[in-house]
Design an enzyme around this catalytic site. Structure first.
Site, PDB file in Angstrom:
ATOM      1  N   GLU A  55       0.856  -1.179   0.000  1.00  0.00           N
ATOM      2  CA  GLU A  55       0.000   0.000   0.000  1.00  0.00           C
ATOM      3  C   GLU A  55       0.898   1.236   0.000  1.00  0.00           C
ATOM      4  O   GLU A  55       1.591   1.512   0.979  1.00  0.00           O
ATOM      5  CB  GLU A  55      -0.919   0.011   1.213  1.00  0.00           C
ATOM      6  N   ASP A  66      -6.097   8.363  10.166  1.00  0.00           N
ATOM      7  CA  ASP A  66      -4.756   7.986  10.611  1.00  0.00           C
ATOM      8  C   ASP A  66      -4.378   8.609  11.940  1.00  0.00           C
ATOM      9  O   ASP A  66      -4.741   9.746  12.254  1.00  0.00           O
ATOM     10  CB  ASP A  66      -3.736   8.384   9.542  1.00  0.00           C
TER      11      ASP A  66
END
Length: 276
Positions: A55, A66
């Site tokens: 990724e 995040d």
């Protein structure tokens, strides 16, 4: 000319290989350009020696899903001059030297501003397999889904455990390649026990889709990876690699990333997930 999405995508090939080896797949995340462009590429190449899926994170100024580790890494990459073109360069570099399926992990705003069709075309041309766009609701994903399908890219959606079965079915119906299931509640980088209902959630998804289920957000140790591998098709790790880079400056950090990837991959060589 755009290539229509075929029944056998790169992600499907990766999962078929993992199943043939009686193991779950390892998906490894790092932001492109972190901590530097050169070291980022070195780290990605080492990840590709152990991971089935890479990724490639597209650094963004407001990464809502995040936690602190990825937020800091994104900010540093942006300060160092990261541009969207660097993502395509990274994917192209990896595609020429790796058999891993290459996904771009991004938020919708950069793709929207770049142009969905243009982004899909560039990513496919570079050798990418698809994208994960965690903040793109399936109800608003029509433009992206058309662009992705036109260029043979998979669209991986994040499935929220608190969603109704009706909504999960809609998410699974729009997705291709893989479904992303959170291992913990909250943002990436969580260090603690996996959610006690994780296994049940994966089984809930299996009742709604034949797609492989990848589990991430909160998986950071080989022991956690092994536990998830007993019931999921892929284990997704990201923040742990960033912490390895942070704790070991310079080339030592790159080496540590490779070693961690090898330890995680070893932990996945267990029994085949029950519904795979």
């Amino acid at each position: 000319m755009p290539v229509p999405l075929t029944r056998s995508s790169r992600l499907e090939d990766v999962f078929a290989t993992a199943r043939s080896q009686s193991r779950a797949a390892l998906a490894a995340y790092l932001p492109a350009g972190y901590p530097t462009r050169d070291q980022s590429l070195d780290a990605f190449h080492l990840l590709a020696t152990a991971a089935d899926v890479i990724e490639v994170g597209l650094p963004f100024s407001d990464p809502l899903m995040d936690g602190p580790a990825i937020q800091r890494a994104n900010a540093q990459a942006l300060r160092a001059g990261f541009r969207i073109e660097d993502v395509f360069t990274t994917v192209r570099e990896l595609a020429t030297s790796s058999t891993a399926a290459l996904l771009v992990m991004t938020y919708w705003q950069p793709v929207y501003r770049y142009g969905a069709a243009r982004f899909a075309r560039r990513l496919a041309s570079a050798g990418g397999a698809g994208v994960i766009i965690p903040d793109l609701p399936v109800e608003e994903a029509t433009d992206w889904l058309h662009a992705a399908r036109d260029h043979g890219l998979d669209s991986v959606f994040v499935a929220a455990p608190n969603s109704t079965d009706q909504r999960l079915a809609r998410v699974c119906g729009a997705a291709s390649g893989m479904i992303y299931a959170p291992a913990t509640a909250g943002v990436t980088g969580t260090q603690g026990p996996l959610h006690p209902g994780l296994h049940a959630f994966v089984e809930r998804l299996r009742a709604l889709t034949p797609l492989p289920i990848g589990v991430g957000i909160g998986v950071s140790t080989p022991a956690q990876a092994a536990a998830v591998a007993s019931f999921a098709d892929a284990v997704i790790v990201g923040s742990a690699f960033i912490r390895a880079l942070d704790a070991h400056p310079g080339s030592a950090g790159t080496t540590e990333v490779g070693l961690l990837a090898q330890r995680l991959a070893h932990g996945l060589r267990l029994t085949l997930p029950s519904a795979a």
